[in-house]
Design an enzyme around this catalytic site. Structure first.
Site, short mmCIF file in Angstrom:
data_model
loop_
_atom_site.label_atom_id
_atom_site.label_comp_id
_atom_site.label_asym_id
_atom_site.label_seq_id
_atom_site.Cartn_x
_atom_site.Cartn_y
_atom_site.Cartn_z
N SER A 191 0.83 -1.21 0.00
CA SER A 191 0.00 0.00 0.00
C SER A 191 0.86 1.25 0.00
O SER A 191 1.97 1.25 0.53
CB SER A 191 -0.91 0.01 1.23
N TYR A 204 -1.34 0.31 10.42
CA TYR A 204 -1.50 -0.35 9.12
C TYR A 204 -0.32 0.01 8.21
O TYR A 204 0.33 -0.87 7.62
CB TYR A 204 -2.82 0.12 8.51
N1 LIG Z 1 -9.07 -0.77 -0.65
C1 LIG Z 1 -8.05 0.05 -0.69
O1 LIG Z 1 -8.22 1.28 -0.80
C2 LIG Z 1 -6.67 -0.48 -0.63
C3 LIG Z 1 -5.62 0.42 -0.85
C4 LIG Z 1 -4.32 -0.05 -0.80
C5 LIG Z 1 -4.08 -1.39 -0.55
N2 LIG Z 1 -5.11 -2.24 -0.31
C6 LIG Z 1 -4.79 -3.63 -0.03
O2 LIG Z 1 -5.44 -4.47 -0.95
C7 LIG Z 1 -5.67 -5.73 -0.34
C8 LIG Z 1 -7.10 -6.15 -0.54
O3 LIG Z 1 -7.92 -5.28 0.15
P1 LIG Z 1 -9.45 -4.97 -0.16
O4 LIG Z 1 -9.56 -3.52 -0.30
O5 LIG Z 1 -9.95 -5.82 -1.25
O6 LIG Z 1 -10.11 -5.30 1.24
P2 LIG Z 1 -10.73 -6.56 1.95
O7 LIG Z 1 -11.92 -6.98 1.24
O8 LIG Z 1 -10.85 -6.18 3.38
O9 LIG Z 1 -9.62 -7.69 1.77
C9 LIG Z 1 -8.86 -8.19 2.76
C10 LIG Z 1 -8.53 -9.62 2.44
O10 LIG Z 1 -7.62 -10.09 3.40
C11 LIG Z 1 -8.03 -11.36 3.83
N3 LIG Z 1 -7.61 -11.64 5.17
C12 LIG Z 1 -7.62 -10.81 6.23
N4 LIG Z 1 -7.17 -11.47 7.31
C13 LIG Z 1 -6.91 -12.72 6.90
C14 LIG Z 1 -6.43 -13.87 7.56
N5 LIG Z 1 -6.13 -13.85 8.85
N6 LIG Z 1 -6.26 -14.99 6.85
C15 LIG Z 1 -6.57 -15.03 5.55
N7 LIG Z 1 -7.02 -13.98 4.87
C16 LIG Z 1 -7.18 -12.84 5.56
C17 LIG Z 1 -9.52 -11.34 3.74
O11 LIG Z 1 -9.91 -12.67 3.57
P3 LIG Z 1 -11.28 -13.29 4.09
O12 LIG Z 1 -12.15 -13.34 2.90
O13 LIG Z 1 -10.91 -14.66 4.52
O14 LIG Z 1 -11.83 -12.44 5.16
C18 LIG Z 1 -9.74 -10.52 2.50
O15 LIG Z 1 -9.73 -11.35 1.37
C19 LIG Z 1 -5.26 -5.58 1.10
O16 LIG Z 1 -3.96 -6.06 1.25
C20 LIG Z 1 -5.26 -4.09 1.32
O17 LIG Z 1 -4.38 -3.70 2.33
C21 LIG Z 1 -6.40 -1.82 -0.36
#
Ligand SMILES: NC(=O)c1ccc[n+]([C@@H]2O[C@H](COP(=O)([O-])OP(=O)(O)OC[C@H]3O[C@@H](n4cnc5c(N)ncnc54)[C@H](OP(=O)(O)O)[C@@H]3O)[C@@H](O)[C@H]2O)c1
Ligand SMILES: Cc1cc2nc3c(=O)[nH]c(=O)nc-3n(C[C@H](O)[C@H](O)[C@H](O)COP(=O)(O)OP(=O)(O)OC[C@H]3O[C@@H](n4cnc5c(N)ncnc54)[C@H](O)[C@@H]3O)c2cc1C
Lengths: 299, 436
Positions: A191, A204
């Site tokens: 990120s 974070y």
């Molecule tokens: N949205 C943004 O603006 C943004 C910006 C920069 C970076 N990111 C990064 O992009 C990635 C995806 O994020 P997203 O926005 O799509 O949000 P999200 O839906 O909250 O995705 C988080 C993912 O992490 C998994 N996860 C969390 N804890 C876990 C654990 N203990 N074991 C296995 N899986 C786990 C969740 O899996 P489960 O389905 O099993 O819960 C989910 O698939 C993340 O790394 C986030 O930091 C997002």
């Protein structure tokens, strides 16, 4: 195709639902009952193999596949004919998505459970796979709430572990195996929050900074060993994680854009990518602000 | 976030929720006092807007089952028609009914009970729905089909999201041999001529006419009729089933209002009429059905104020008088429309609030301003006096009285709504405006 060394995609038999099937729709009546928990008709399309054939050498493994970004990346790869291994804590929630992928793209899709915080499970899971995937992508992450993370060390630890420790160790295990094989691509979704610690999300952000540094070191180590490492800094993305936040539209990508950027980076061997280019500029400005000034700004 | 329909009028700040699966949708429905589902926002007005909660279905877009023998499909409601066609056309299957854009969701096609150029033969999309899963206000998921919850099915087809959230839809595609359409273009010099042409073309699968709505007097109603058939392999040996690859071009900025004036419209209409060459041609299905899709965000040519589409249908016996009166009024007001489309509908379908009924339907575009809104009130009177009605999927401005006059089955709909959603959890700006 993203992996030129891979053989022709191991195409599994074409989608199912033969004429003889009792009608591909809803299993079980749902009339006026409560919401079907593992929603109704997912079972229908599930006859494309639910496990990967061992010759599927161009397979893609996605850790965190139930996230919006993970799902978009899975779709983009399936569209290229690549078989998938999707990991989530509750893989049952991915059944419908898997049915769609098999049906639309005719690729094999295998679902497996993994809580990435269960460190002892990493190696056995990798060793149990029918084939070491060509590409492994970690999408896991946890934003948490900064005030809670500041107040509660246990919560901060969970955020730190989920964004750094656990995915880094998982990819480390993958890296060793890929190094031995002499080929592969590792992609980590980190990120921009890791580019500079900010009051609003430094727990974070610091974990993502660690993850970014880990990926950078891994890339360095594996350069020349046939294994490529990509660091992805998406910027704002319209997902579950950011639901309800008022994000500026020009700076906010859709998950599909992230997926496109990831595939392009993989194909072209890019090292560090920002999904929307404007973020590279923004972050270089933010990194350039002197600390005495930065600390007085509420960013 | 600011949301609007395709006409960009009205634009309203709406709290958005996203449906990813049935459980999530159920939690949203039970947690909200007032909400409406929203597909791809291709309805023109305020039907998919609710400031308190607008539930986007776009992340529930899985294709769940496809039977290559019968063409039967089951999908989640947020699947885009464009995605479905990308899957099905190469396999030799096409949508039984399609609107003039492929960027609509299957749920939106059911909720508006859309019609296509084949309405006179195929009826509306709802006609082809075998069953659907509906999440109702009490949090239950009900299977609706002709043999189960049939009343709820009739209210949901064309029900504009007011009976609940459609989760899944099962329907049958139609087989095609190629992705091409054999198109024939004919010219008509007057309203009587075009009506005669429409009627004698009823054996064609697809028919639609474009009218020069600025033509007056003797020329009133001069138009081009397009009729088409899916080309067979013999007719189009070179046509493949592969989708034509074409990049969308976006309208980069909002056009200033000045770009659209009576003169530019007149010029456009005259040019369009002049360019329409009578004759036969083979065209790919995208060009044939979705000419406007080639320009992304073309709705921006109407500028910031937005625009509205006025679509009415007038029962056949009164069509000639009613449509001519409407065209004369528009022409007299000097308010031409880029798009003026005429089509002869077949018989009415089962949806209680479904728009099509046997007769001619006319569609006009106008930029939104006071003059337009006043003109449209006058058109409403003409339409109602001729026993006609307006299409809810296009509407952003009419009133409850007009609604009541045009839809005789409204009370039956409202009784069902009362039964399944007594607290009116499902409501849109449109339903509030129209007392639905
Ligand atoms: N949205 C943004 O603006 C943004 C910006 C920069 C970076 N990111 C990064 O992009 C990635 C995806 O994020 P997203 O926005 O799509 O949000 P999200 O839906 O909250 O995705 C988080 C993912 O992490 C998994 N996860 C969390 N804890 C876990 C654990 N203990 N074991 C296995 N899986 C786990 C969740 O899996 P489960 O389905 O099993 O819960 C989910 O698939 C993340 O790394 C986030 O930091 C997002
Ligand atoms: C260029 C263009 C051409 C068009 N041509 C035609 C045409 O030829 N024929 C025709 O009939 N229409 C036509 N339309 C209108 C369009 O087909 C309909 O408005 C259609 O409903 C849009 O689908 P959507 O997914 O964008 O729905 P939205 O506009 O998002 O929603 C429309 C209505 O459906 C409801 N809805 C959407 N999804 C669900 C769901 N899952 N559950 C319950 N309710 C739901 C909404 O609440 C709303 O009331 C055209 C539109 C455009 C922009």
């Amino acid at each position: 195709m993203s992996d030129p060394t891979a053989p022709a995609p191991a195409v599994s038999p074409p989608p199912p639902a033969p004429a003889a099937s009792p009608g591909p729709v809803s299993s079980g009546p749902v009339s006026s009952g409560p919401v079907p928990s593992g929603p109704a008709s997912a079972a229908a399309a599930a006859t494309v193999p639910a496990t990967l054939p061992a010759e599927a050498t161009n397979a893609v493994l996605i850790l965190g596949a139930a996230s919006d970004i993970g799902a978009a990346i899975a779709r983009a790869h399936a569209a290229e004919g690549r078989p998938l291994i999707l990991l989530a804590r509750q893989p049952a929630r991915l059944e419908r998505e898997a049915a769609d992928l098999r049906l639309r793209h005719g690729v094999a899709v295998q679902l497996l459970p993994l809580d990435v915080l269960d460190l002892a499970a990493h190696a056995p899971l990798l060793d149990s796979l029918p084939v070491l995937p060509a590409t492994v992508i970690s999408v896991v992450g946890l934003l948490g709430e900064q005030p809670r993370s500041a107040a509660d060390p246990a919560e901060a630890e969970r955020v730190m572990r989920t964004n750094y420790l656990a995915p880094a160790l998982f990819l480390g295990e993958v890296a060793n195996r890929m190094e031995a094989r002499g080929s592969g691509t590792i992609i980590g979704i980190s990120s921009v929050a890791g580019d500079r610690g900010r009051a609003s999300n430094y727990v974070y952000g610091s974990a993502k900074a660690g993850f970014t540094a880990f990926l950078s070191g891994l890339r360095n180590r594996l350069a020349g060993k046939g294994v490529h490492v990509v660091t992805v800094k998406p910027g704002f993305v319209d997902t579950q994680m950011t639901a309800g936040m008022n994000l500026p539209k020009p700076l906010t990508a859709q998950p599909e854009e992230v997926a496109k950027a990831v595939l392009a980076a993989e194909a072209r061997g890019r090292d560090v990518i920002y999904v929307r280019p404007v973020w590279r500029v923004i972050m270089s400005i933010i990194r350039g602000i002197p600390e005495p000034v930065f600390k007085r700004r509420n960013l | 976030m600011k949301l609007s329909g395709w006409g960009r009028y009205p634009r309203v700040d709406c709290a958005r929720a996203v449906m990813r699966d049935a459980e999530g949708a159920r939690a949203t429905v039970l947690g909200q006092e007032s909400l409406i589902a929203r597909g791809n926002g291709r309805s023109y007005g305020d039907a998919s807007l609710n400031a308190r909660c607008t539930l986007s279905t776009l992340r529930s877009d899985r294709l769940l089952a496809f039977d290559p023998a019968s063409g039967r499909v089951t999908c989640e409601a947020g699947l885009l028609l464009s995605e479905l066609l990308a899957f099905s056309v190469p396999r030799g299957w096409f949508a039984p009914v399609t609107p003039g854009t492929r960027f609509v969701t299957i749920g939106g096609m059911v909720a508006a009970d859309v019609h296509g150029k084949n309405h006179h033969l195929a009826g509306t999309f709802g006609n082809h729905v075998e069953s659907l899963l509906l999440l109702t206000a009490d949090g239950a998921v009900r299977r609706c089909a002709r043999d189960e919850n049939a009343d709820l099915l009739r209210a949901t087809i064309g029900g504009m999201g007011l009976t609940g959230v459609i989760l899944e839809v099962t329907f049958c595609l139609i087989p095609v041999e190629t992705g091409a359409i054999r198109q024939e273009t004919l010219r008509a010099g007057s309203f009587d001529e075009i009506m005669a042409l429409c009627e004698e073309s009823e054996g064609w699968t697809y028919t639609v006419a474009w009218i020069d709505c600025l033509a007056r007097g003797k020329r009133l109603g001069r138009s081009l009729l397009y009729r088409g058939e899916h080309a067979t392999r013999a007719e189009a040996p070179d046509a493949t089933l592969a989708p034509p690859g074409r990049k969308l071009r976006n309208v980069p900025v909002d056009f200033p209002r000045i770009a659209l004036n009576p003169w530019s419209m007149r010029a456009f209409n005259a040019l369009y009429y002049g360019r329409g060459r009578p004759g036969t041609a083979l065209v790919d299905y995208v060009t044939y059905f979705y000419p406007l899709d080639a320009v992304g965000e073309w709705n921006r040519i109407y500028g910031r104020g937005g625009f509205t589409q006025y679509q009415c249908v007038i029962p056949k016996a009164a069509s000639r008088a009613g449509i001519t009166a409407v065209l004369e009024k528009v022409s007299a007001a000097g308010m031409g429309s880029f798009l003026a489309v005429l089509k002869l509908f077949g018989a009415e379908g089962e949806g209680l609030l479904s728009f099509p009924t046997e007769g001619y339907t006319l569609t006009l575009d106008f930029p939104v301003d006071t003059a337009t809104l006043n003109l449209l009130l006058e058109l409403d009177a003409i339409v109602a006096d001729h026993g006609g009605r307006l299409y809810l999927a296009k509407d952003s401005r009419t009133g409850a009285r007009m609604m009541r006059r045009g839809y005789p089955r409204l009370d039956e709909f409202l009784a069902l709504r009362e039964r399944y959603d007594p607290h009116r959890r499902f409501e849109s700006l449109q339903s509030q405006r129209l007392d639905l």
